[in-house]
Design a protein around this motif. Structure first.
Motif, short mmCIF file in Angstrom:
data_model
loop_
_atom_site.label_atom_id
_atom_site.label_comp_id
_atom_site.label_asym_id
_atom_site.label_seq_id
_atom_site.Cartn_x
_atom_site.Cartn_y
_atom_site.Cartn_z
N ASP A 67 0.83 -1.18 0.03
CA ASP A 67 0.08 -0.08 -0.08
C ASP A 67 0.82 1.28 -0.12
N ARG A 68 0.33 2.31 -0.60
CA ARG A 68 0.76 3.75 -0.28
C ARG A 68 -0.20 4.60 0.38
N LEU A 69 0.34 5.16 1.37
CA LEU A 69 -0.61 6.21 1.85
C LEU A 69 -0.81 7.42 1.25
N GLN A 70 -2.02 7.74 1.52
CA GLN A 70 -2.69 9.11 0.86
C GLN A 70 -2.84 10.05 1.72
N TRP A 71 -2.55 11.35 1.64
CA TRP A 71 -2.76 12.51 2.58
C TRP A 71 -3.52 13.52 1.78
N ALA A 72 -4.36 13.46 0.74
CA ALA A 72 -5.00 14.42 -0.10
C ALA A 72 -5.82 15.38 0.90
N ASP A 73 -6.31 14.58 2.03
CA ASP A 73 -7.41 15.61 2.67
C ASP A 73 -6.59 16.16 3.80
N VAL A 74 -5.26 16.18 4.17
CA VAL A 74 -4.42 16.84 4.95
C VAL A 74 -3.92 18.28 4.51
N ASP A 75 -4.34 19.39 4.85
CA ASP A 75 -3.69 20.47 4.27
C ASP A 75 -2.39 21.04 4.98
N ARG A 76 -1.53 20.18 5.22
CA ARG A 76 -0.28 20.61 5.61
C ARG A 76 0.91 19.63 4.83
N PRO A 77 1.94 20.14 4.70
CA PRO A 77 3.34 19.75 4.14
C PRO A 77 3.29 18.19 4.86
N GLY A 103 3.36 23.47 12.08
CA GLY A 103 2.59 23.14 11.00
C GLY A 103 2.65 22.16 9.95
N LEU A 104 3.61 21.24 10.20
CA LEU A 104 3.87 19.88 9.43
C LEU A 104 2.72 18.81 10.04
N ALA A 105 2.57 17.84 9.04
CA ALA A 105 1.90 16.64 9.27
C ALA A 105 3.04 15.72 9.18
N VAL A 106 3.14 14.77 10.47
CA VAL A 106 4.24 13.84 10.43
C VAL A 106 3.69 12.55 10.58
N HIS A 140 -4.53 7.81 9.95
CA HIS A 140 -4.88 8.88 9.45
C HIS A 140 -5.59 9.88 10.07
N LYS A 141 -6.58 9.60 11.03
CA LYS A 141 -7.17 10.71 11.93
C LYS A 141 -6.08 11.11 12.72
N VAL A 142 -5.36 10.43 13.44
CA VAL A 142 -4.47 10.99 14.26
C VAL A 142 -3.41 11.98 13.56
N VAL A 143 -2.90 11.66 12.52
CA VAL A 143 -2.22 12.56 11.58
C VAL A 143 -2.91 13.68 11.50
N LYS A 144 -4.03 13.84 10.84
CA LYS A 144 -4.83 14.83 10.36
C LYS A 144 -5.27 15.77 11.55
N LYS A 187 9.95 2.40 2.70
CA LYS A 187 9.06 2.46 3.73
C LYS A 187 8.49 4.13 3.69
N LYS A 188 9.74 4.88 3.52
CA LYS A 188 9.46 6.31 3.56
C LYS A 188 8.49 6.60 2.31
N LEU A 189 8.97 6.39 1.37
CA LEU A 189 8.00 6.33 -0.08
C LEU A 189 6.72 6.10 0.25
N ALA A 190 6.47 4.83 0.65
CA ALA A 190 5.08 4.30 0.82
C ALA A 190 4.27 4.90 1.86
N ALA A 191 4.99 5.98 2.60
CA ALA A 191 4.45 6.62 3.74
C ALA A 191 3.69 7.77 3.17
N GLY A 192 4.04 8.30 1.76
CA GLY A 192 3.51 9.26 1.31
C GLY A 192 3.98 10.29 1.26
N LEU A 193 5.35 10.44 1.90
CA LEU A 193 5.94 11.76 2.28
C LEU A 193 6.28 12.83 0.91
N GLU A 194 6.51 14.09 1.26
CA GLU A 194 6.96 15.07 0.43
C GLU A 194 8.28 15.54 0.54
N THR A 195 8.54 15.55 2.01
CA THR A 195 9.98 15.98 2.52
C THR A 195 10.40 14.88 3.51
N LEU A 196 11.68 14.51 3.44
CA LEU A 196 12.47 13.73 4.47
C LEU A 196 13.67 14.43 5.04
#
Length: 435
Positions: A67-77, A103-106, A140-144, A187-196
């Protein structure tokens, strides 16, 4: 795809194309390869290496194996940090809520202890009720809502990495730069990261004791991650002594709470935490400069906002809502505590950091075998930093043990891990470089 042809080509030093690598990893994830074939492939890579192009393809194929995680509904980097492992390294516990408060989502997917190094998940499990493997919806809920969540890897996230690593572990192919790189980053790519941001440790308590090898690994990780579309940088940090003034599980969790409450200022640990927070904020576009970013991180701490984020994360993942206010109610203490006296007067000049990590395992705070149960109570606290002047008999640390016999053994072992000299030592900086 004929697996043995791919193995042969890599054995002979040929460069594999992305389609060959993808098909091999897809077959691995589907259980269509024997352990012999997987081991032969790993050994061929160990001997012949991989180009950056090949390593990017391997990383992407492993990330795509589940699976690859998706964060489209999270309005943070979406950002994260990864450490190659150390002793007293509890940076993630404080860094995630600080970054979230800024202000980041981690979505931080962490691991257990490996060898002599401590594991973030083992530390979190000292908190009663904390769920390290929540379902995807709760994660997903906790991150959001909280801004960060620190959990363990699920079986659906980069599953090819799990099978490949298990074979590498028993075929002497763990220490291959391309395979290490793909394992960490898939694992980091599968987590849907934008920056690392990566923490590559170097020193006698790190897996990479040599500065040159640490730089090679850091360069590989940064180039491959950026090549795979994740904005990435790496800090090389010193692991010639424990990073925090403690090593264990519950003792490091207490350290985290003290840090978030502002009681660990002006330490090597603070320097590293704030440096990583600043790098994450700049890389993600939240701050324009490192100075601005560090100021934001300091305000998140001093205002109590980072502590509030941590408390919410713990509560949402099943832990006690009042952990920060009442740590003694929840974090168990070992029944025996004994000071470690300095063997002589002088300066704490050096220590065997790996030996300190092994001593935590000997106390029961780590695993000799995968099925071992951990005693979260045990470990060391009040470790004096190198460069401290001590008098003979003065405590240089406090042992936390399950019984008197274990405590006495640990006192003797820890004292032997430190070298005391008449001359004040010259210490290396805690942050050695940026890549």
């Amino acid at each position: 795809m004929i697996p043995q042809e791919i193995i042969r080509r890599k054995r002979d030093g040929d460069e594999l194309d992305a389609a060959e690598i993808s098909s091999f990893i897809a077959a691995l994830a589907a259980g269509q390869l024997s352990e012999g074939q997987i081991g032969a492939f790993a050994m061929a890579v160990w001997f012949k290496g991989m180009s950056r192009t090949e390593t990017v393809a391997l990383t992407l194929a492993m990330a795509d194996s589940g699976d690859r995680l998706q964060w489209a509904d999270v309005d943070r980097p979406i950002a994260d940090k990864h450490s190659t492992g150390g002793v007293g390294d509890n940076v993630s516990l404080m860094l995630a809520p600080i970054a979230a408060a800024c202000g980041l989502a981690v979505p931080m997917i962490s691991g257990r202890g490996l060898g002599h190094t401590g594991g973030t998940l083992d530390k979190l499990e000292s908190i009663p009720g904390y769920m390290i493997t929540p379902d995807a919806d709760l994660f997903h809920k906790v991150v959001k809502e909280a801004g960060c969540a620190i959990i363990g890897q699920t079986g659906t996230l980069a599953p090819a990495d799990g099978r490949l690593y298990a074979v590498r572990d028993v075929t002497a192919t763990v220490d291959s730069i391309p395979l290490i790189t793909a394992s960490i980053l898939s694992k980091k790519l599968a987590a849907g990261l934008e920056t690392l941001v990566l923490d590559v440790k170097v020193g006698n308590g790190a897996f990479m004791a040599d500065r040159g090898q640490a730089e090679i690994l850091a360069q590989s990780l940064v180039e491959v991650a950026n090549g795979a579309g994740v904005k990435t940088s790496a800090l090389i940090t010193d692991m010639n002594q424990p990073l925090a003034d403690c090593a264990g599980n519950a003792v490091e969790m207490r350290n985290c709470l003290d840090f978030l409450a502002g009681r660990k200022a002006d330490t090597r640990l603070e320097t590293v935490v704030l440096a990583f927070a600043a790098e994450m904020l700049v890389k993600s576009g939240i701050a324009a400069s490192s100075d601005e970013a560090e100021g934001m991180a300091r305000r998140a701490l001093s205002s109590g906002k980072a502590a509030e984020v941590f408390a919410r994360m713990v509560s949402m993942l099943g832990g006690p809502a009042d952990l920060i206010e009442n740590p003694d109610r929840y974090l168990a203490r070992a029944p025996v505590a004994k000071p470690v006296p300095a063997a002589r007067s002088g300066w704490l000049a050096a220590c065997d950091t790996r030996g300190i990590g092994v001593s935590v395992i000997d106390l029961g705070g780590g695993r000799r075998h995968p099925a071992d149960r951990i005693d979260h109570r045990v470990g060391f606290s009040e470790l004096l930093p190198l460069g401290t002047r001590v008098n003979a008999g003065e405590p240089i640390a406090l042992v936390h043990a399950a019984d008197d016999a274990a405590a006495e053994r640990a006192v003797a072992a820890l004292a032997a891990h430190y070298r005391i000299t008449e001359e004040k030592p010259e210490l290396t900086p805690v942050i050695a470089g940026l890549i």
